[in-house]
Every structure is written in C-alpha cells, then in structure tokens.
Scaffold this motif. Structure first.
Motif, short mmCIF file in Angstrom:
data_model
loop_
_atom_site.label_atom_id
_atom_site.label_comp_id
_atom_site.label_asym_id
_atom_site.label_seq_id
_atom_site.Cartn_x
_atom_site.Cartn_y
_atom_site.Cartn_z
N TYR A 90 0.84 -1.19 0.00
CA TYR A 90 0.00 0.00 0.00
C TYR A 90 0.88 1.24 0.00
O TYR A 90 2.10 1.16 0.21
CB TYR A 90 -0.96 0.00 1.20
N LEU A 91 0.27 2.40 -0.25
CA LEU A 91 0.98 3.68 -0.26
C LEU A 91 0.59 4.49 0.97
O LEU A 91 -0.59 4.54 1.33
CB LEU A 91 0.64 4.46 -1.52
N HIS A 92 1.59 5.11 1.59
CA HIS A 92 1.36 5.96 2.76
C HIS A 92 1.75 7.38 2.40
O HIS A 92 2.85 7.63 1.90
CB HIS A 92 2.20 5.45 3.94
N TYR A 93 0.84 8.32 2.64
CA TYR A 93 1.05 9.72 2.27
C TYR A 93 1.87 10.44 3.33
O TYR A 93 1.57 10.36 4.52
CB TYR A 93 -0.31 10.41 2.08
N ILE A 94 2.91 11.17 2.89
CA ILE A 94 3.73 12.01 3.77
C ILE A 94 3.37 13.46 3.46
O ILE A 94 3.67 13.98 2.39
CB ILE A 94 5.25 11.79 3.54
N LYS A 95 2.71 14.13 4.42
CA LYS A 95 2.18 15.46 4.18
C LYS A 95 3.29 16.49 3.97
O LYS A 95 3.17 17.38 3.14
CB LYS A 95 1.30 15.86 5.37
N PHE A 100 3.96 10.12 -1.69
CA PHE A 100 3.62 8.82 -1.12
C PHE A 100 4.88 7.99 -0.96
O PHE A 100 5.83 8.13 -1.73
CB PHE A 100 2.64 8.07 -2.02
N GLU A 101 4.87 7.10 0.03
CA GLU A 101 5.94 6.11 0.17
C GLU A 101 5.31 4.73 0.15
O GLU A 101 4.17 4.54 0.57
CB GLU A 101 6.74 6.32 1.46
N LYS A 102 6.09 3.76 -0.37
CA LYS A 102 5.60 2.39 -0.42
C LYS A 102 5.77 1.73 0.93
O LYS A 102 6.80 1.86 1.57
CB LYS A 102 6.37 1.58 -1.46
N ARG A 103 4.75 1.01 1.35
CA ARG A 103 4.81 0.22 2.57
C ARG A 103 4.17 -1.13 2.31
O ARG A 103 3.45 -1.30 1.32
CB ARG A 103 4.09 0.92 3.73
N HIS A 104 4.40 -2.08 3.22
CA HIS A 104 3.75 -3.38 3.10
C HIS A 104 3.48 -3.95 4.49
O HIS A 104 4.07 -3.51 5.47
CB HIS A 104 4.61 -4.35 2.27
N SER A 105 2.58 -4.91 4.53
CA SER A 105 2.30 -5.63 5.77
C SER A 105 2.14 -7.11 5.44
O SER A 105 1.58 -7.46 4.40
CB SER A 105 1.05 -5.09 6.45
#
Length: 155
Positions: A90-95, A100-105
């Motif tokens: 998923y992508l996580h937004y950095i304000k 966006f940065e890529k992340r995973h779980s």
C-alpha cells in the motif's frame, strides 16, 4: 478414511445440529458431510462440498464465521501447515513532502485444504475470530497468479 486420520486425535466434523435451522449437508459414500455458504458473495469451493478433509478452522465446513475486514494480497510463504503469509502493498502519504511512500504488511492466514495455493498466487482473505496467537484471517477465495499462467512475452 485412513488418509484423513493423519493426526494423533480422531478427526471428525464439529457441527452444531439445531432444529430451527436447515442443515446443509451432502451425503456421499463417506457419510454426511456438513458445509455452508459463508455469504458476502463468495462461493463454497467444490472440494469443500465433495471433499473428505476435516478442518475445524475452515470457514466452509466448520463454525468459523467471516466478519470484519476483507483483504486481497499475494502469497509469499506457504511453509507452515495449513497457514500462509499474505503480503499487502500500500501507499502511505507524507504530508510534509506531498508524496507517497511504499509500505507493506505481512498477514498470516489459515488456508483450507479446499484450496491448492502456491507462492505468488493472489488470495482474498476475510477476518474471523482468532484461530491462534497470530492468525486472525481465513482464505475465502483463490486466484491463480498471472505469472503461473502461460503468457506471451515479447522478450
């Protein structure tokens, strides 16, 4: 029947017979087999209806109900017995940087013997009650990965 009994304890289906509800069962040469429709638009696999496996954590042949989150991901490990690890990207937004940065779980999920899942396949998992210390999801749909299908590649 001998191939089913691989465990130390005798394996049988744990089914609650209630007079109020209609019992879904198929009668085969092995006897009556309980199965159910989990709802949410997902079909019961043919192996769950006609198979001979016994799994007390299977959502189709036991009393485990699917409720809560429904997630999709890719199988990255099938080393555990009847359990696999699903990776969700998923992508996580950095304000601050407006990017966006890529992340995973990684999510461990129980897989029923009705599914023949390999690494790289895409699966749909549904949340259920805790089945063990880490497993809180169950595989409800299996899609064969595009990499395993024969495809034409240019180079």
């Amino acid at each position: 029947m001998a191939d089913i009994q691989a465990e130390k304890a005798f394996q049988k289906q744990q089914v609650s017979f209630k007079n109020r509800f209609q019992l879904k069962a198929s009668k085969g040469k092995e006897g009556i087999r309980y199965y159910k429709n989990i709802g949410l638009g997902y079909r019961t696999p043919k192996d769950a209806i006609e198979g001979t496996y016994i799994d007390k954590k299977c959502p189709f042949t036991s009393d485990v109900s699917i409720r809560g989150a429904i997630l999709r991901g890719t199988v990255i490990s099938t080393k555990m017995r009847r359990t696999l690890v699903v990776r969700r990207n998923y992508l996580h937004y950095i304000k601050k940087y407006n990017r966006f940065e890529k992340r995973h779980s990684n999510i461990p999920a129980h897989v029923s013997p009705a599914f023949n899942v390999k690494e790289g396949d895409s699966v749909t998992i549904g949340q259920c009650r805790p089945l063990s210390k880490t497993v809180k999801f169950n595989v409800i749909k299996h899609d064969i990965s595009a990499a395993s299908k024969k495809q034409f590649k240019a180079f």
